[in-house]
Each structure stands twice: as C-alpha cells, then as structure tokens.
Scaffold this motif. Sequence first.
Motif, PDB file in Angstrom:
ATOM      1  N   VAL A   1     -20.208  -8.767   6.561  1.00 55.83           N
ATOM      2  CA  VAL A   1     -20.902  -9.401   5.442  1.00 55.83           C
ATOM      3  C   VAL A   1     -20.339 -10.813   5.270  1.00 55.83           C
ATOM      4  CG1 VAL A   1     -21.366  -9.308   2.976  1.00 55.83           C
ATOM      5  CG2 VAL A   1     -21.301  -7.203   4.300  1.00 55.83           C
ATOM      6  N   VAL A   2     -21.228 -11.818   5.283  1.00 55.27           N
ATOM      7  CA  VAL A   2     -20.836 -13.210   5.083  1.00 55.27           C
ATOM      8  C   VAL A   2     -21.067 -13.558   3.623  1.00 55.27           C
ATOM      9  CG1 VAL A   2     -21.272 -15.596   5.757  1.00 55.27           C
ATOM     10  CG2 VAL A   2     -21.404 -13.785   7.450  1.00 55.27           C
ATOM     11  N   LYS A   3     -20.002 -14.025   2.971  1.00 51.97           N
ATOM     12  CA  LYS A   3     -20.082 -14.341   1.547  1.00 51.97           C
ATOM     13  C   LYS A   3     -20.237 -15.840   1.349  1.00 51.97           C
ATOM     14  CE  LYS A   3     -17.282 -10.365   0.430  1.00 51.97           C
ATOM     15  NZ  LYS A   3     -16.008  -9.877  -0.020  1.00 51.97           N
ATOM     16  N   ASN A   4     -20.399 -16.246   0.127  1.00 55.36           N
ATOM     17  CA  ASN A   4     -20.645 -17.639  -0.204  1.00 55.36           C
ATOM     18  C   ASN A   4     -19.442 -18.527   0.087  1.00 55.36           C
ATOM     19  OD1 ASN A   4     -22.127 -19.761  -1.086  1.00 55.36           O
ATOM     20  ND2 ASN A   4     -21.717 -19.422  -3.251  1.00 55.36           N
ATOM     21  N   ASP A   5     -18.236 -17.984   0.050  1.00 58.69           N
ATOM     22  CA  ASP A   5     -17.047 -18.809   0.233  1.00 58.69           C
ATOM     23  C   ASP A   5     -16.717 -19.096   1.695  1.00 58.69           C
ATOM     24  OD1 ASP A   5     -16.443 -16.187   0.678  1.00 58.69           O
ATOM     25  OD2 ASP A   5     -14.438 -16.294  -0.181  1.00 58.69           O
ATOM     26  N   HIS A   6     -17.440 -18.512   2.649  1.00 57.95           N
ATOM     27  CA  HIS A   6     -17.217 -18.816   4.057  1.00 57.95           C
ATOM     28  C   HIS A   6     -17.764 -20.209   4.365  1.00 57.95           C
ATOM     29  CE1 HIS A   6     -16.783 -14.426   4.312  1.00 57.95           C
ATOM     30  NE2 HIS A   6     -16.004 -14.697   5.357  1.00 57.95           N
ATOM     31  N   HIS A   7     -17.140 -20.889   5.322  1.00 54.25           N
ATOM     32  CA  HIS A   7     -17.568 -22.238   5.695  1.00 54.25           C
ATOM     33  C   HIS A   7     -18.989 -22.249   6.253  1.00 54.25           C
ATOM     34  CE1 HIS A   7     -13.741 -24.258   5.136  1.00 54.25           C
ATOM     35  NE2 HIS A   7     -13.148 -23.222   5.692  1.00 54.25           N
ATOM     36  N   ILE A   8     -19.363 -21.229   6.976  1.00 51.64           N
ATOM     37  CA  ILE A   8     -20.635 -21.234   7.668  1.00 51.64           C
ATOM     38  C   ILE A   8     -21.802 -20.867   6.791  1.00 51.64           C
ATOM     39  CG2 ILE A   8     -20.023 -20.873  10.038  1.00 51.64           C
ATOM     40  CD1 ILE A   8     -19.260 -18.195   9.256  1.00 51.64           C
ATOM     41  N   ALA A   9     -21.535 -20.296   5.635  1.00 54.19           N
ATOM     42  CA  ALA A   9     -22.629 -19.872   4.754  1.00 54.19           C
ATOM     43  C   ALA A   9     -23.403 -21.067   4.209  1.00 54.19           C
ATOM     44  CB  ALA A   9     -22.071 -19.041   3.599  1.00 54.19           C
ATOM     45  N   ARG A  10     -22.790 -22.237   4.184  1.00 52.97           N
ATOM     46  CA  ARG A  10     -23.448 -23.419   3.625  1.00 52.97           C
ATOM     47  C   ARG A  10     -24.628 -23.896   4.472  1.00 52.97           C
ATOM     48  NH1 ARG A  10     -18.520 -26.961   3.720  1.00 52.97           N
ATOM     49  NH2 ARG A  10     -17.073 -25.273   3.468  1.00 52.97           N
ATOM     50  N   ASP A  11     -24.513 -23.752   5.801  1.00 53.25           N
ATOM     51  CA  ASP A  11     -25.541 -24.303   6.679  1.00 53.25           C
ATOM     52  C   ASP A  11     -26.765 -23.413   6.820  1.00 53.25           C
ATOM     53  OD1 ASP A  11     -24.069 -26.495   7.038  1.00 53.25           O
ATOM     54  OD2 ASP A  11     -23.290 -25.949   8.996  1.00 53.25           O
ATOM     55  N   ARG A  12     -26.613 -22.158   6.624  1.00 54.95           N
ATOM     56  CA  ARG A  12     -27.738 -21.238   6.766  1.00 54.95           C
ATOM     57  C   ARG A  12     -28.635 -21.314   5.535  1.00 54.95           C
ATOM     58  NH1 ARG A  12     -28.880 -17.909  11.279  1.00 54.95           N
ATOM     59  NH2 ARG A  12     -27.212 -18.332  12.705  1.00 54.95           N
ATOM     60  N   LYS A  13     -29.902 -21.082   5.740  1.00 56.23           N
ATOM     61  CA  LYS A  13     -30.859 -21.115   4.638  1.00 56.23           C
ATOM     62  C   LYS A  13     -30.968 -19.758   3.939  1.00 56.23           C
ATOM     63  CE  LYS A  13     -32.061 -25.290   5.749  1.00 56.23           C
ATOM     64  NZ  LYS A  13     -31.145 -26.288   5.345  1.00 56.23           N
ATOM     65  N   ARG A  14     -30.120 -18.812   4.341  1.00 50.58           N
ATOM     66  CA  ARG A  14     -30.161 -17.475   3.747  1.00 50.58           C
ATOM     67  C   ARG A  14     -29.443 -17.453   2.415  1.00 50.58           C
ATOM     68  NH1 ARG A  14     -27.881 -13.999   8.802  1.00 50.58           N
ATOM     69  NH2 ARG A  14     -29.128 -14.971  10.414  1.00 50.58           N
ATOM     70  N   LYS A  15     -29.808 -16.479   1.626  1.00 51.93           N
ATOM     71  CA  LYS A  15     -29.086 -16.264   0.375  1.00 51.93           C
ATOM     72  C   LYS A  15     -27.836 -15.457   0.689  1.00 51.93           C
ATOM     73  CE  LYS A  15     -33.119 -16.331  -2.594  1.00 51.93           C
ATOM     74  NZ  LYS A  15     -33.913 -15.602  -3.582  1.00 51.93           N
ATOM     75  N   THR A  16     -26.747 -15.763   0.035  1.00 52.25           N
ATOM     76  CA  THR A  16     -25.498 -15.055   0.279  1.00 52.25           C
ATOM     77  C   THR A  16     -25.306 -13.982  -0.769  1.00 52.25           C
ATOM     78  OG1 THR A  16     -24.331 -16.718  -0.985  1.00 52.25           O
ATOM     79  CG2 THR A  16     -24.345 -16.990   1.398  1.00 52.25           C
ATOM     80  N   PRO A  17     -24.611 -12.925  -0.500  1.00 50.67           N
ATOM     81  CA  PRO A  17     -24.070 -12.494   0.792  1.00 50.67           C
ATOM     82  C   PRO A  17     -25.150 -11.905   1.694  1.00 50.67           C
ATOM     83  CG  PRO A  17     -23.549 -10.883  -0.870  1.00 50.67           C
ATOM     84  CD  PRO A  17     -24.249 -12.004  -1.580  1.00 50.67           C
TER      85      PRO A  17
END
Length: 173
Positions: free
Chosen positions: A136-152
Amino acid sequence: MRFKKYINSWDIIIQDDISNPVNEVTAMATGDIAVNYDVPKIKKEKKKKLNPKTNRMKTYKKTKFFKTNIKPEDRSFKNLPRYKGTKKPICRFQDWLEIKTDDDFKKKGASGGKSSNGKYYGYSHRAVFGFKKGDVVKNDHHIARDRKRKTPYTIKSGDDAKWHAIRFSREVS
C-alpha cells in the motif's frame, strides 16, 4: 552473481546459481545435511606479497565469505548480519538481499533491482526501500506525488512495483 554453497563440515563445494540450488530439496527432506550459503564480506583478507613483475611489495586482497543457513527468500534488513560491538554490517545489503540490477534501472539512471525475496528495491546513499505487488502506497511516500491516483492505493503488478522502485531511487538521490 554466483555464490559458493557448502554442505555442513564436508569439503564438497557445489558451484551453482542460488536461485537454482542443487540437492537442497533432498538435503532438507532428510534433515541430516544443513545447507549453508556464502555471502561475500565487506572486509577483505589482505596479504602482502612480492610482485614478480616489479619486484615491489604489493597488497593482494582476497574475498572472505560469511556462512549462513538463511535462505535468500527469507532474508531482510532485520536479519542482516552485523558485528557485535560496532553494529556495522558484515556484508553489503546488495549481496545479502541478492539484488540483481535490471536494464530499466540503468536506463533511467537509478540504483536498484529485483531481489530474490520478490521485492524491487530502490536505493541511494541516503535510503533504501522495497516495493512488491500488494504493498500500500500512502500519501507520505515520495512517489505518491507524481501519480494521478488518490492515496492510499495498492501496487497491482510487478511492473508497477519496478516503476515505484525506480522513482524512489531517483527521488532520494
């Protein structure tokens, strides 16, 4: 990378790729032979010898190996072998986790690769992180910023895990 594999106190050395060990199933089924894996140590054995070409003393380094019975699939940072007093690692984490670099990592200028435990690792001199299918990728990961998906969100494929490892490596470098 090829590793040496020793069988308990015998002088038999079986050279084989760790991902396809010879006689491991039969040895574990009988229970009388324990399989030991060798991982190269950081500290090399240094010997001074006379160089025959130049007639000067030269320091030759020989790789020493750390023997373990932990299978490559079961290895993690938690069981990385360390020296008792200083807590420094005995071997490099790349050798311990058996990280094999992919061409995709090299093309993108990232450090990392696939490990024998099924994770894709991205690393730099600052940080190391492993991604696998189902994480599960959460909002605080560096890579979550570039994806257009909603986190997590959940990593759904191996290629997606590889992309996350490449992205992580490039972000922390």
